[in-house]
Design a protein around this motif. Structure first.
Motif, PDB file in Angstrom:
ATOM      1  N   ILE A   1      18.763  39.819  14.285  1.00 24.76           N
ATOM      2  CA  ILE A   1      17.607  40.500  13.704  1.00 24.76           C
ATOM      3  C   ILE A   1      16.462  40.645  14.703  1.00 24.76           C
ATOM      4  CG2 ILE A   1      16.304  38.562  12.729  1.00 24.76           C
ATOM      5  CD1 ILE A   1      17.274  41.882  10.967  1.00 24.76           C
ATOM      6  N   ALA A   2      16.407  39.801  15.713  1.00 29.47           N
ATOM      7  CA  ALA A   2      15.336  39.937  16.717  1.00 29.47           C
ATOM      8  C   ALA A   2      15.410  41.295  17.409  1.00 29.47           C
ATOM      9  CB  ALA A   2      15.427  38.808  17.736  1.00 29.47           C
ATOM     10  N   ASN A   3      16.604  41.841  17.562  1.00 34.96           N
ATOM     11  CA  ASN A   3      16.754  43.148  18.215  1.00 34.96           C
ATOM     12  C   ASN A   3      16.207  44.290  17.357  1.00 34.96           C
ATOM     13  OD1 ASN A   3      18.010  41.883  20.362  1.00 34.96           O
ATOM     14  ND2 ASN A   3      20.073  42.242  19.578  1.00 34.96           N
ATOM     15  N   PHE A   4      15.957  44.008  16.080  1.00 34.06           N
ATOM     16  CA  PHE A   4      15.412  45.014  15.161  1.00 34.06           C
ATOM     17  C   PHE A   4      13.936  44.748  14.846  1.00 34.06           C
ATOM     18  CE2 PHE A   4      19.942  44.788  14.601  1.00 34.06           C
ATOM     19  CZ  PHE A   4      20.343  46.107  14.455  1.00 34.06           C
ATOM     20  N   GLY A   5      13.327  43.864  15.618  1.00 35.33           N
ATOM     21  CA  GLY A   5      11.919  43.545  15.411  1.00 35.33           C
ATOM     22  C   GLY A   5      11.668  42.415  14.449  1.00 35.33           C
ATOM     23  N   GLY A   6      12.730  41.771  13.966  1.00 32.60           N
ATOM     24  CA  GLY A   6      12.566  40.683  13.017  1.00 32.60           C
ATOM     25  C   GLY A   6      12.510  39.326  13.681  1.00 32.60           C
ATOM     26  N   ASP A   7      11.945  38.362  12.974  1.00 31.90           N
ATOM     27  CA  ASP A   7      11.829  36.993  13.457  1.00 31.90           C
ATOM     28  C   ASP A   7      12.927  36.155  12.800  1.00 31.90           C
ATOM     29  OD1 ASP A   7      11.177  34.420  14.144  1.00 31.90           O
ATOM     30  OD2 ASP A   7       9.085  34.537  13.515  1.00 31.90           O
ATOM     31  N   PRO A   8      13.938  35.722  13.545  1.00 32.06           N
ATOM     32  CA  PRO A   8      15.008  34.922  12.939  1.00 32.06           C
ATOM     33  C   PRO A   8      14.521  33.580  12.420  1.00 32.06           C
ATOM     34  CG  PRO A   8      15.217  34.935  15.329  1.00 32.06           C
ATOM     35  CD  PRO A   8      14.148  35.940  14.989  1.00 32.06           C
ATOM     36  N   GLY A   9      13.324  33.175  12.828  1.00 28.76           N
ATOM     37  CA  GLY A   9      12.740  31.938  12.332  1.00 28.76           C
ATOM     38  C   GLY A   9      11.830  32.133  11.138  1.00 28.76           C
TER      39      GLY A   9
END
Length: 499
Positions: A160-168
């Motif tokens: 999800i980080a590659n889509f601008g999301g924070d996996p944390g």
């Protein structure tokens, strides 16, 4: 307009620009043979177009074998540009464990107004996701739908980080059957560290089935198919034949279950090793903020179904078993004496017994263990069928949550049309959406002075209506009578155990 390629652990994908949002639809997160655990899909090297919703799980009305082979996909909506990383909403759809799909929930509006990254998933439904066959020669066939959801969560955590999301900063969410799924999922060790808060809307009161019940369902389905001595053949059974057998067994079994359902997450001792409510009660999730919501008239939809849903009969039977016929009659008399002008006392009693009280008990467990929890009820009647005629029944909150103000969205899989919203719809939906996005972003739905958290002894219940307000849950004649009957029942149980 296509997006630039986004790398994932399986290969690069292309989405589509939709105004201020980038949408990636039908992303395969896993693949699976029938009655086998999900595994990563085959990798690819050339950018893959993920611009249309993928196939959803086979279900009544959609029994295409091609769906079975491609149903494990997810959808992502992420704001174009802006600051990153953004909080993530991971949504598990409902549908009584037998219908629905991620394509019924367009997250573009929520993504823009968060800003947040919105994820909806598909998982296997009905017998393909919930038929427990691991005791009948198919070793991997236990809680496959839960394993599917866990595989989707793993994919999101990794990508999800590659889509601008924070996996944390992932919030697990779900409605109805999806809420049962997320409660079970949240208690698994494999999910720990992959989400930080959870939102459950209209989780059924009994959201976990026993292994013995699941085994009984499996035996009966195999017998209906004539496969008692050749269980492996069910893996190649044509879908229409398999689903027809399940439907026959379901009609016979529905009245024999505490939940009125033959499917759901199963306490199998392996995928789900412990009762989720016990995990919450012992404080294992005390660091996870939890929001539990329901709709005021949950049971109306099920009372008005033809024939009335099995959960109606099983709920009344369960209350009578707990408190006796005299206790049931006392409750019904109390509800009649305190009913609103537009309220069906029988429905209100059943809604409390099956939906509202179990949710409140879960909130009490979490609060007593030191966890932060908020409890809400959705009292607004959306100007959209079936709610326009049935009131704030099951799913009314969900319709407003996913609305693209000023309109309700279509739900193509369930074949429900959207439509324009009234000013009241817009007012309540905007409040509900902003509250959810605040929870996803900060871990609390509102300021403490506006909506206090649910505490032992202090039990505030937020009402989403016009206006939004907060009332005490643990007051009034209905609450007092339930408490009296429960105390008396507990005393009797202790006497029987002592004797």
């Amino acid at each position: 307009m296509l997006t630039n390629a986004v790398p994932t652990t399986n290969g690069p994908i292309l989405g589509v620009e939709q105004g201020a949002v980038r949408a990636f639809k039908g992303i395969p997160f896993a693949t699976a043979r029938r009655f086998a655990k999900a595994t990563p899909p085959p990798a690819w090297t050339e950018p893959r177009r993920c611009t249309d919703f993928g196939g959803f799980a086979p279900q009544p009305g959609y029994l295409d074998h091609a769906l079975e082979e491609s149903c494990l996909s997810l959808n992502i909506w992420t704001p174009a540009g802006g600051d990153c990383p953004l909080p993530v909403l991971f949504f598990i759809h409902g549908g009584a464990f037998v219908t629905g799909g991620g394509a019924d929930y367009d997250g573009g509006f929520l993504a823009t107004h968060g800003p947040a990254v919105i994820v909806t998933i598909n998982y296997r439904l009905g017998p393909l996701g919930f038929l427990q066959l691991h005791r009948h020669g198919l070793d991997q066939a236990n809680n496959l739908a839960i394993s599917d959801a866990l595989a989707a969560l793993d994919w999101v955590h990794a990508n999800i980080a590659n889509f601008g999301g924070d996996p944390g900063a992932v919030t697990l969410s779900g409605q109805s059957a999806g809420a049962s799924m997320l409660i079970a999922l949240a208690t698994l060790k494999q999910a720990r560290g992959k989400f930080i808060r959870a939102l459950a809307l209209s989780a059924p009161g009994r959201n976990i089935l026993s292994a013995d019940h699941a085994d009984d369902v499996a035996r009966r389905v195999l017998a209906e198919l004539g496969l008692e001595h050749d269980s492996a053949a069910i893996a190649s059974m044509p879908l229409p034949q398999l689903f027809a057998a399940v439907e026959k067994v379901g009609r016979r079994l529905a009245d024999e279950t505490a939940s009125g359902s033959v499917f759901g997450p199963v306490l199998d001792g392996a995928v789900i090793p412990r009762e989720p409510r016990d995990v919450i009660a012992d404080g294992s999730l005390r660091d996870i903020p939890l929001w539990l919501g329901s709709c005021r008239d949950e049971m109306v939809m099920f009372l008005k179904s033809t024939p009335p849903a099995a959960m109606i009969r099983t709920t009344e039977r369960n209350v009578r078993a707990a408190f006796g016929d005299a206790g049931w009659e006392r409750l019904l008399d109390c509800y009649r004496a305190t009913a609103r002008l537009d309220e069906d006392p029988y429905e209100a009693l059943l809604s409390d017994a099956f939906w509202h009280r179990p949710m409140a008990d879960l909130a009490r467990h979490h609060a007593a263990a030191g966890g932060a929890v908020w409890l809400s009820r959705f009292d607004h009647r959306p100007a959209l069928q079936p709610f326009q005629s049935q009131g704030p029944t099951h799913g009314a909150d969900n319709a407003c949550l996913w609305a693209h103000l000023p309109a309700f969205i279509d739900r193509p899989i369930l074949k429900r049309k959207g439509g324009p919203m009234t000013p009241a719809d817009i007012d309540v939906a905007a409040r509900f959406q902003s509250t959810l996005l605040r929870f996803v972003t900060t871990g609390r739905p509102d300021a403490a002075e506006v909506w206090p958290r649910f505490e032992t002894g202090e039990e505030p219940l937020a009402i989403f209506g016009q206006p939004f307000h907060v009332i005490p849950l643990n007051q009034g004649p209905r609450f007092r009578l339930w408490a009296e009957l429960s105390l008396s029942s507990n005393d009797k149980n202790k006497m029987r155990e002592a004797g």
